[in-house]
Write an enzyme that holds these catalytic residues in place. Structure first.
Site, short mmCIF file in Angstrom:
data_model
loop_
_atom_site.label_atom_id
_atom_site.label_comp_id
_atom_site.label_asym_id
_atom_site.label_seq_id
_atom_site.Cartn_x
_atom_site.Cartn_y
_atom_site.Cartn_z
N HIS A 1 15.99 53.58 32.86
CA HIS A 1 16.71 52.49 33.52
C HIS A 1 17.33 52.95 34.82
O HIS A 1 17.76 54.10 34.96
CB HIS A 1 17.79 51.90 32.61
CG HIS A 1 18.78 52.91 32.09
ND1 HIS A 1 18.50 53.77 31.05
CD2 HIS A 1 20.07 53.18 32.45
CE1 HIS A 1 19.56 54.52 30.80
NE2 HIS A 1 20.53 54.18 31.65
N HIS B 1 20.46 51.99 37.42
CA HIS B 1 21.69 51.23 37.63
C HIS B 1 21.68 50.80 39.09
O HIS B 1 21.51 51.64 39.99
CB HIS B 1 22.93 52.10 37.42
CG HIS B 1 23.11 52.63 36.04
ND1 HIS B 1 24.06 52.14 35.17
CD2 HIS B 1 22.49 53.63 35.37
CE1 HIS B 1 24.02 52.82 34.03
NE2 HIS B 1 23.07 53.73 34.13
P1 AMP Z 1 23.33 55.25 30.77
O1 AMP Z 1 24.72 55.79 30.59
O2 AMP Z 1 22.72 55.63 32.09
O3 AMP Z 1 22.44 55.56 29.59
O4 AMP Z 1 23.49 53.68 30.88
C1 AMP Z 1 23.56 52.83 29.79
C2 AMP Z 1 24.33 51.61 30.22
O5 AMP Z 1 24.13 50.58 29.27
C3 AMP Z 1 25.84 51.82 30.34
O6 AMP Z 1 26.25 51.58 31.69
C4 AMP Z 1 26.42 50.75 29.39
O7 AMP Z 1 27.58 50.14 29.89
C5 AMP Z 1 25.28 49.77 29.26
N1 AMP Z 1 25.27 48.99 28.05
C6 AMP Z 1 25.53 49.40 26.78
N2 AMP Z 1 25.38 48.38 25.92
C7 AMP Z 1 25.03 47.29 26.65
C8 AMP Z 1 24.75 45.93 26.33
N3 AMP Z 1 24.78 45.46 25.08
N4 AMP Z 1 24.44 45.08 27.36
C9 AMP Z 1 24.40 45.55 28.63
N5 AMP Z 1 24.64 46.81 28.98
C10 AMP Z 1 24.96 47.68 28.02
#
Ligand code: AMP
Ligand code: ZN
Length: 113
Positions: A100, A102
């Site tokens: 993913h 951001h």
């Molecule tokens: P990472 O830390 O790069 O793995 O990013 C994962 C992201 O997913 C974090 O920024 C979280 O805030 C986000 N996240 C976790 N659960 C959800 C959800 N249910 N809907 C949208 N974003 C989420």
């Protein structure tokens, strides 16, 4: 398919709700649940894949990057600017093992250097 349960696969499958921002045949984008800036969107491949540094994902990684232009325009931050981040591994704070990006913006961001 992921070997274990994957939060982002569940979002794509509609098992977990999200606010969708963009979708095409291969890519899905939705608002991060815990935004770190006024605009914070996660951009993911619809197919589960791990490790953005792996050459076998080069095509979809290009598609993800190209989608940032479209999404930034949709969010109305294309001209004001934004940042694209890929976390990799524990020290980066990565929590989801599904590739993913951001995309964050909508306000001046803290310098990273
Ligand atoms: P990472 O830390 O790069 O793995 O990013 C994962 C992201 O997913 C974090 O920024 C979280 O805030 C986000 N996240 C976790 N659960 C959800 C959800 N249910 N809907 C949208 N974003 C989420
Ligand atoms: Zn997944």
């Amino acid at each position: 398919m992921p070997t274990k349960e994957c939060l982002f696969c569940e979002i794509i499958e509609g098992k977990i709700p999200c606010t969708k921002i963009f979708e095409n045949e291969k890519i899905f984008a939705f608002n991060d649940i815990k935004p770190v800036a006024k605009k914070h969107v996660l951009i993911i491949p619809k197919k589960h894949m791990e490790n953005a540094g792996d050459r076998k994902h080069i095509k979809i990684l290009g598609e993800l990057m190209l989608s940032t232009n479209i999404i930034a325009k949709k969010l109305d931050i294309f001209n004001s600017g934004y940042r694209i981040i890929n976390n990799q591994g524990k020290d980066s704070g990565q929590i989801v093992d599904h590739i993913h990006l951001h995309l964050i913006g909508g306000e001046p961001l803290k310098e990273i250097n």
